[in-house]
Design a protein around this motif. Structure first.
Motif, PDB file in Angstrom:
ATOM      1  N   SER A 120      -7.118  11.684  10.206  1.00  0.00           N
ATOM      2  CA  SER A 120      -7.387  10.752  11.376  1.00  0.00           C
ATOM      3  C   SER A 120      -7.827   9.481  11.032  1.00  0.00           C
ATOM      4  N   ASN A 121      -8.550   9.181  10.015  1.00  0.00           N
ATOM      5  CA  ASN A 121      -8.706   7.839   9.658  1.00  0.00           C
ATOM      6  C   ASN A 121      -7.454   7.029   9.199  1.00  0.00           C
ATOM      7  N   LEU A 122      -6.659   7.655   8.345  1.00  0.00           N
ATOM      8  CA  LEU A 122      -5.369   7.180   7.834  1.00  0.00           C
ATOM      9  C   LEU A 122      -4.583   6.758   9.420  1.00  0.00           C
ATOM     10  N   ALA A 123      -4.509   7.581  10.054  1.00  0.00           N
ATOM     11  CA  ALA A 123      -3.649   7.367  11.219  1.00  0.00           C
ATOM     12  C   ALA A 123      -4.126   6.037  11.955  1.00  0.00           C
ATOM     13  N   ARG A 124      -5.376   5.669  11.902  1.00  0.00           N
ATOM     14  CA  ARG A 124      -5.913   4.506  12.588  1.00  0.00           C
ATOM     15  C   ARG A 124      -5.368   3.208  12.038  1.00  0.00           C
ATOM     16  N   LEU A 125      -5.153   3.060  10.533  1.00  0.00           N
ATOM     17  CA  LEU A 125      -4.776   2.019   9.865  1.00  0.00           C
ATOM     18  C   LEU A 125      -3.433   1.607  10.453  1.00  0.00           C
ATOM     19  N   GLN A 126      -3.188   0.168  10.289  1.00  0.00           N
ATOM     20  CA  GLN A 126      -1.946  -0.158  11.073  1.00  0.00           C
ATOM     21  C   GLN A 126      -0.868   0.166   9.964  1.00  0.00           C
ATOM     22  N   PRO A 127       0.482   0.495  10.206  1.00  0.00           N
ATOM     23  CA  PRO A 127       1.523   0.716   9.304  1.00  0.00           C
ATOM     24  C   PRO A 127       1.570  -0.317   8.041  1.00  0.00           C
ATOM     25  N   VAL A 128       1.424  -1.405   8.336  1.00  0.00           N
ATOM     26  CA  VAL A 128       1.589  -2.529   7.319  1.00  0.00           C
ATOM     27  C   VAL A 128       0.535  -2.338   6.394  1.00  0.00           C
ATOM     28  N   THR A 129      -0.858  -2.035   6.678  1.00  0.00           N
ATOM     29  CA  THR A 129      -1.646  -1.749   5.803  1.00  0.00           C
ATOM     30  C   THR A 129      -1.449  -0.400   4.992  1.00  0.00           C
ATOM     31  N   VAL A 130      -1.219   0.648   5.396  1.00  0.00           N
ATOM     32  CA  VAL A 130      -0.577   1.683   4.672  1.00  0.00           C
ATOM     33  C   VAL A 130       0.342   1.400   3.811  1.00  0.00           C
ATOM     34  N   ALA A 131       1.287   0.657   4.230  1.00  0.00           N
ATOM     35  CA  ALA A 131       2.424   0.290   3.186  1.00  0.00           C
ATOM     36  C   ALA A 131       1.951  -0.539   2.012  1.00  0.00           C
ATOM     37  N   ALA A 132       0.960  -1.377   2.427  1.00  0.00           N
ATOM     38  CA  ALA A 132       0.542  -2.294   1.206  1.00  0.00           C
ATOM     39  C   ALA A 132      -0.405  -1.512   0.275  1.00  0.00           C
ATOM     40  N   LEU A 133      -1.094  -0.432   0.918  1.00  0.00           N
ATOM     41  CA  LEU A 133      -1.928   0.368  -0.053  1.00  0.00           C
ATOM     42  C   LEU A 133      -0.696   1.198  -0.889  1.00  0.00           C
ATOM     43  N   TYR A 151      -3.934  15.005  -0.908  1.00  0.00           N
ATOM     44  CA  TYR A 151      -3.798  14.097   0.360  1.00  0.00           C
ATOM     45  C   TYR A 151      -2.588  13.142   0.283  1.00  0.00           C
ATOM     46  N   LEU A 152      -1.883  12.732   1.281  1.00  0.00           N
ATOM     47  CA  LEU A 152      -0.903  11.875   1.330  1.00  0.00           C
ATOM     48  C   LEU A 152      -1.174  10.779   2.363  1.00  0.00           C
ATOM     49  N   PHE A 153      -0.455   9.620   2.070  1.00  0.00           N
ATOM     50  CA  PHE A 153      -0.869   8.520   2.985  1.00  0.00           C
ATOM     51  C   PHE A 153      -0.166   8.578   4.265  1.00  0.00           C
ATOM     52  N   THR A 154       0.725   9.560   4.519  1.00  0.00           N
ATOM     53  CA  THR A 154       1.277   9.518   5.728  1.00  0.00           C
ATOM     54  C   THR A 154       1.368  10.971   6.271  1.00  0.00           C
ATOM     55  N   PRO A 155       1.643  11.337   7.706  1.00  0.00           N
ATOM     56  CA  PRO A 155       1.654  12.739   8.162  1.00  0.00           C
ATOM     57  C   PRO A 155       2.556  13.575   7.396  1.00  0.00           C
ATOM     58  N   PRO A 156       2.107  14.845   7.181  1.00  0.00           N
ATOM     59  CA  PRO A 156       1.158  15.325   7.634  1.00  0.00           C
ATOM     60  C   PRO A 156      -0.333  15.033   6.837  1.00  0.00           C
ATOM     61  N   ARG A 212       1.762   0.401  -1.971  1.00  0.00           N
ATOM     62  CA  ARG A 212       2.509  -0.324  -2.881  1.00  0.00           C
ATOM     63  C   ARG A 212       1.451  -0.772  -4.001  1.00  0.00           C
ATOM     64  N   GLY A 213       0.160  -1.370  -3.582  1.00  0.00           N
ATOM     65  CA  GLY A 213      -0.623  -2.198  -4.375  1.00  0.00           C
ATOM     66  C   GLY A 213      -1.682  -1.342  -4.808  1.00  0.00           C
ATOM     67  N   ALA A 214      -1.896  -0.400  -4.501  1.00  0.00           N
ATOM     68  CA  ALA A 214      -3.234   0.610  -4.986  1.00  0.00           C
ATOM     69  C   ALA A 214      -2.874   1.784  -5.470  1.00  0.00           C
ATOM     70  N   PRO A 215      -1.927   1.932  -6.701  1.00  0.00           N
ATOM     71  CA  PRO A 215      -1.651   3.106  -7.278  1.00  0.00           C
ATOM     72  C   PRO A 215      -2.665   4.106  -7.644  1.00  0.00           C
ATOM     73  N   ARG A 216      -3.724   3.633  -8.053  1.00  0.00           N
ATOM     74  CA  ARG A 216      -4.811   4.559  -8.441  1.00  0.00           C
ATOM     75  C   ARG A 216      -5.475   5.313  -7.153  1.00  0.00           C
ATOM     76  N   LEU A 217      -5.448   4.430  -6.004  1.00  0.00           N
ATOM     77  CA  LEU A 217      -5.953   5.117  -5.093  1.00  0.00           C
ATOM     78  C   LEU A 217      -4.874   6.263  -4.645  1.00  0.00           C
ATOM     79  N   GLY A 218      -3.379   5.995  -4.585  1.00  0.00           N
ATOM     80  CA  GLY A 218      -2.439   6.850  -4.322  1.00  0.00           C
ATOM     81  C   GLY A 218      -2.496   8.425  -5.489  1.00  0.00           C
ATOM     82  N   ALA A 219      -2.603   7.829  -6.510  1.00  0.00           N
ATOM     83  CA  ALA A 219      -2.830   9.013  -7.599  1.00  0.00           C
ATOM     84  C   ALA A 219      -4.084   9.722  -7.404  1.00  0.00           C
ATOM     85  N   LEU A 220      -5.225   9.030  -6.894  1.00  0.00           N
ATOM     86  CA  LEU A 220      -6.231  10.084  -6.634  1.00  0.00           C
ATOM     87  C   LEU A 220      -6.082  10.878  -5.617  1.00  0.00           C
TER      88      LEU A 220
END
Length: 176
Positions: free
Chosen positions: A133-146, A162-167, A148-156
């Motif tokens: 629900s918190n990720l869903a509140r972010l703008q799509p451009v923000t999720v895309a930037a994260l 967890y995934l950046f996008t639904p589900p 691309r630009g935050a591989p450590r966060l993606g790996a964690l």
């Protein structure tokens, strides 16, 4: 308000905090979480090695990652399970304790009666108890930037299932 949260998050995770030249507090927090995932992985490896079992649930190992009969047990517990099925979550936790069936049942009943109602959206701290629900509140451009630009966060996020996008979740059993 949403644009402010997005800007703050991007600044914290992709840039320096408030022009101080230091990593943002979110990066320091990310490093702490990364350390915790390493400890969790090592604890699970010790549990599995201590019993001679391969990874994944097997006879004697619960779906939550605890291995019965070893000197070290790791119980994988998810916040989402606790808040959406407190009684079920608690039963799994209590099953690991050395209690008689009667004592376990009494403790379960008492704790569910006392704490089970705490896990409802209250409009304050608990806005939603839905995964993502918190990720869903972010703008799509923000999720895309994260992404691309935050591989450590993606790996964690991936290491925790967890995934950046639904589900927003990818929990096919135990999470490494």
């Amino acid at each position: 308000l949403s644009a402010g949260v997005d800007a703050f998050l991007l600044s914290e995770l992709l840039g320096e905090a408030a022009g101080s030249g230091e990593p943002g507090g979110a990066l320091r927090l990310l490093a702490s979480y990364e350390g915790l995932t390493v400890l969790l992985r090592e604890a699970r490896a010790l549990t599995v090695c201590g019993t001679g079992r391969k990874t994944g649930p097997s006879r004697g190992q619960s779906e939550h990652g605890a291995t019965h009969g070893s000197s070290l047990e790791v119980l994988h517990s998810r916040y989402e399970t606790m808040v959406t099925d407190f009684g079920g979550w608690l039963a799994v936790l209590l099953a690991r304790l050395p209690l008689t069936d009667a004592a376990r049942s009494e403790l379960h009943s008492r704790l569910v009666a006392r704490d089970g109602g705490d896990f409802v959206p209250d409009g304050k701290h608990r806005h939603s108890l839905t995964v993502g629900s918190n990720l869903a509140r972010l703008q799509p451009v923000t999720v895309a930037a994260l992404q691309r630009g935050a591989p450590r966060l993606g790996a964690l996020m991936r290491s925790l299932g967890y995934l950046f996008t639904p589900p927003f979740v990818e929990w096919g059993g135990d999470v490494d």
